[in-house]
Design an enzyme around this catalytic site. Structure first.
Site, PDB file in Angstrom:
ATOM      1  N   HIS A  54      66.544  30.599  25.054  1.00 16.04           N
ATOM      2  CA  HIS A  54      65.365  29.796  24.747  1.00 16.04           C
ATOM      3  C   HIS A  54      64.817  30.042  23.400  1.00 16.04           C
ATOM      4  O   HIS A  54      64.358  28.982  23.127  1.00 16.04           O
ATOM      5  CB  HIS A  54      63.931  30.303  26.062  1.00 16.04           C
ATOM      6  CG  HIS A  54      63.072  29.780  25.769  1.00 16.04           C
ATOM      7  ND1 HIS A  54      63.211  28.463  26.119  1.00 16.04           N
ATOM      8  CD2 HIS A  54      61.843  29.455  25.171  1.00 16.04           C
ATOM      9  CE1 HIS A  54      62.156  27.725  25.787  1.00 16.04           C
ATOM     10  NE2 HIS A  54      61.078  28.510  25.242  1.00 16.04           N
ATOM     11  N   HIS A 105      59.295  24.372  30.550  1.00 14.73           N
ATOM     12  CA  HIS A 105      59.108  25.292  31.630  1.00 14.73           C
ATOM     13  C   HIS A 105      59.444  25.472  32.513  1.00 14.73           C
ATOM     14  O   HIS A 105      59.078  25.774  33.895  1.00 14.73           O
ATOM     15  CB  HIS A 105      57.341  25.097  31.244  1.00 14.73           C
ATOM     16  CG  HIS A 105      57.082  26.863  31.056  1.00 14.73           C
ATOM     17  ND1 HIS A 105      55.844  27.097  31.437  1.00 14.73           N
ATOM     18  CD2 HIS A 105      56.871  27.722  29.775  1.00 14.73           C
ATOM     19  CE1 HIS A 105      55.500  28.483  31.043  1.00 14.73           C
ATOM     20  NE2 HIS A 105      56.253  28.215  29.653  1.00 14.73           N
TER      21      HIS A 105
END
Length: 746
Positions: A54, A105
């Site tokens: 990420h 998210h």
């Protein structure tokens, strides 16, 4: 005794839990090579979160770098800040700039739907704030499993409540987004969040720690045990049950603190007290310290003892990894610290000097008088692993593309066509989404011009000149699976077209690239093709990529999500009072179709809803036609009484939505094959209306831009009428359209 730098140098053979932290064996060895010793436990924690998928983009950056090759010009001038910053910033004229970005998210929102979605909104808002801008609007592209699935009923209400609860508390209008349902997202919902901010050119701030002796100030919420590893780990690999930090991985948000943080930060900016600034999002203090240092003079010293804590039992590793929300880090000149702290006190925002900028070229972190981190900051923030993952066109792609939806059985009678229209408008992807959007405040702040269900969201930037911006997010994952190169371009084209229908000039894009596991060569091929498609598409349209996000590992077992390259396009509107609405509002207007309709049904909602089918080739991409259409729509502001793009569901869906918006019917003649004319999803098309006396002016405008023009009929009445075929009363149409989500989610 703490695992300090000195001990680490003297004790090279100690076993360390690098695998539990998501690092690979070769990555751990590289850390040892960089440091010339084994890392301390705090250094290991920093590298593990910063080298996660990420944060480091280790599987994707070899493909993303092509976006930097695009010219950074917009129709108004140069991009003011682009890829590599917290968010892209573009000039929109009159001394104003706009910053916008979309991020994911996804995994936290599956684990804990409300907080995962809420903190996704909070994080993207702080990215925008860190550029020196006031956040003015948010959007939320969402993807869920089948509407009737138990897990969809678990995650959807919480995610929607989280998006709405956080954004509403911040006082930010939610002006657009998507809610798409597909079996591939079961167990992998996608929660993408976009924020738009406004600033004057001179107010731009960048994330860098420059000026030896300048102070490092941490301000906002106290650091807690929530979000240890957080999105940085959940988005790639999670801790094992016996891992080093058995704490909640999903962050917990406090929107009221974030609101104070926004106002406090904007006042600090106005007072000229910031030399550099960074929000604390993914990887928390590990990210903020290493990125600020590596982008500045290269050195920083931080004392973790000074970090305000909600939990006094936190170890230094946990403090460095915590992704507790509502925190910012600023670099402040010594003479400005007192004024900085005074503004924070005024807003009841905790602020503490925790370190300073140095000329050592190292990031030094101390804890209880011992050095626990001594690293070159670039090695943490910008020089992580780069993977050239194997990629291969999947063996099933040819068979998938050969299985054409154009060969499926079609409705042949007027009654069958009528039933198909009703079935499609009631389908989960095409039905009314107000069950979701009514939970969002779309008009707070008073500058919302367009919001759901309009083609794009639009906000006013300047109340005197009525300068504004329009934004749209789009992606059809089915198209991207059939052909990821074309699918990414179709996402770009639809978002570009949606912005144009309101009369805006498209300026730039941000993207959120959601894919399955990068360890699967087929997924990496999809990703590489989508990136190539976006780059080529932006080059042809003449707009830059200003930034974005990559979310990988979105799959359950061997089942990956549909490749979902969400594209956000932002455009400028000179005068929002002269925008073009998405639906007609009166009878007697003449209805036209702009663009060419072809027999393109593969990947369509008709094939999906009626046949549960996915196969064939997606609609043809013609970006020259998209550009011509956008130019016509912009020049047609004031002439056009409405404009609505054609995409999912084709002409039938566009006519239905435009008629239901103000409950004014329409009577049309569909040229050629009625079924193809109604349900084809050919791109570069829009339905527009003009006053009857202006029809010739539109014909001249279309001819000048080379856009095909077909007269369809006239607005009026209380039904959707297809001449020579069928009619559906608007009340019946609206009932079918509006009841799907409430019935499923009640």
């Amino acid at each position: 005794m703490l695992d300090t730098v000195a001990v680490a140098a003297e004790d090279p053979a100690r076993d360390q839990p690098w695998a539990d932290l998501g690092l690979k064996a070769d990555e751990y060895e590289r850390i040892r090579e960089i440091l010339g010793r084994r890392p301390t436990s705090s250094e290991l924690a920093m590298y593990s979160v910063m080298w996660s998928e990420h944060c480091s983009y280790k599987s994707s950056k070899v493909h993303l770098k092509q976006f930097s090759e695009l010219p950074q010009e917009t129709p108004l001038g140069k991009t003011l800040a682009g890829i590599g910053e917290n968010a892209g910033v573009i000039d929109i004229g009159q001394g104003y700039a706009v910053t916008f970005k979309v991020e994911s998210h996804n995994h936290p929102s599956y684990v804990e739907p409300y907080q995962g979605a809420a903190t996704g909104v909070g994080g993207i808002v702080r990215d925008i704030l860190a550029m020196g801008a006031r956040p003015v609007a948010v959007m939320d592209p969402l993807r869920f499993g089948p509407l009737d699935a138990d897990d969809t009923h678990r995650v959807l209400p919480g995610i929607v409540a989280g998006v709405g609860g956080y954004g509403n508390c911040l006082g930010l209008p939610n002006i657009g987004g998507e809610a798409v349902f597909d079996a591939s997202y079961l167990g992998n919902p996608l929660v993408n969040a976009l924020c738009v901010g406004v600033l004057r050119h001179e107010d731009l701030h960048l994330a860098k720690a420059s000026g030896v002796g300048n102070k490092v100030v941490l301000y906002g919420a106290k650091t807690g045990g929530d979000g240890i590893g957080g999105v940085s780990v959940l988005a790639s690999e999670t801790f094992d049950a016996d891992g080093p930090a058995k704490r909640p991985a999903v962050q917990v948000g406090d929107p009221f603190m974030e609101k104070l943080l926004i106002e406090c930060t904007l006042e600090i900016f106005a007072a000229g007290l910031v030399a550099g600034i960074q929000d604390l999002g993914g990887a928390g203090l590990s990210c903020a310290t290493s990125e600020l240092a590596s982008a500045g003079d290269g050195g920083m010293h931080v004392d973790l003892d000074l970090v305000p804590l909600r939990d006094s039992t936190l170890s230094p590793e946990e403090i460095l990894m915590s992704e507790s929300q509502e925190r910012m880090m600023a670099v402040v000149e010594p003479g400005d610290v007192e004024a900085f702290l005074a503004i924070c006190a005024k807003w009841e925002v905790d602020a503490t000097v925790i370190g300073e900028v140095t000329d050592t070229g190292r990031l030094h972190v101390d804890w209880h008088g011992e050095r626990v981190v001594d690293v070159p900051p670039r090695s943490v923030a910008h020089e992580g692993p780069t993977y050239h993952r194997p990629l291969a066109r999947p063996s099933w792609q040819d068979a998938l593309q050969a299985d054409r939806a154009e060969d499926l059985p079609r409705p042949s009678t007027a009654e069958e066509l009528r039933e198909t229209v009703l079935r499609l408008v009631a389908s989960p992807n095409l039905c009314d989404k107000s069950w979701i959007t009514d939970q969002y405040d779309r008009y707070v702040r008073g500058n919302t011009v367009l919001a759901q269900p309009s083609d794009s969201g639009m906000v006013r930037v300047d109340e005197e000149t009525n300068l504004g911006v329009a934004v749209s997010t789009d992606c059809n994952g089915r198209f991207a699976k059939l052909d990821p190169y074309a699918g990414a371009q179709l996402a770009l084209a639809e978002s570009y077209r949606n912005v144009a229908t309101g009369g805006a000039v498209p300026l730039a894009i941000s993207d959120c690239l959601n894919f399955g596991s990068p360890e699967d060569p087929a997924v990496m091929w999809q990703f590489a093709e989508a990136c190539r498609g976006l780059k080529d598409g932006c080059a042809e349209l003449g707009i830059p990529v200003t930034g974005g996000n990559v979310s990988l590992y979105n799959q359950t077992g061997e089942t990956a999500i549909l490749p979902t390259p969400v594209v956000a396009v932002l455009g400028v509107v000179d005068d929002v009072t002269k925008r073009t609405p998405s639906a007609w509002s009166s009878a007697g207007e003449t209805v036209f179709l702009l663009g060419e309709t072809r027999e393109e049904l593969s990947g369509s909602e008709w094939a999906n809803v009626v046949h549960g089918h996915l196969g064939g080739l997606p609609p043809r991409v013609d970006l020259a036609a998209e550009k011509a259409l956008a130019q016509l729509l912009h020049e047609g502001v004031g002439l056009l009484t409405s404009a609505h793009d054609l995409a999912d569901g084709g002409l039938a869906q566009s006519l239905a939505e435009a008629a239901m918006r103000n409950m004014v019917g329409v009577r049309v003649t569909v040229p050629g094959d009625t079924f193809v004319g109604l349900f084809s999803e050919s791109a570069a098309r829009a339905v527009v209306t003009v006053a009857a006396e202006d029809a010739e002016r539109l014909r001249d405008l279309a001819a000048r831009h080379g856009v095909p023009l077909t007269e369809l009929g006239t607005t009026g009445g209380d039904a959707l009428v297809v001449e020579g075929g069928f009619e559906v009363p608007l009340l019946e149409l609206r009932s079918a359209w509006m009841t799907t989500l409430p019935a499923a989610l009640a």
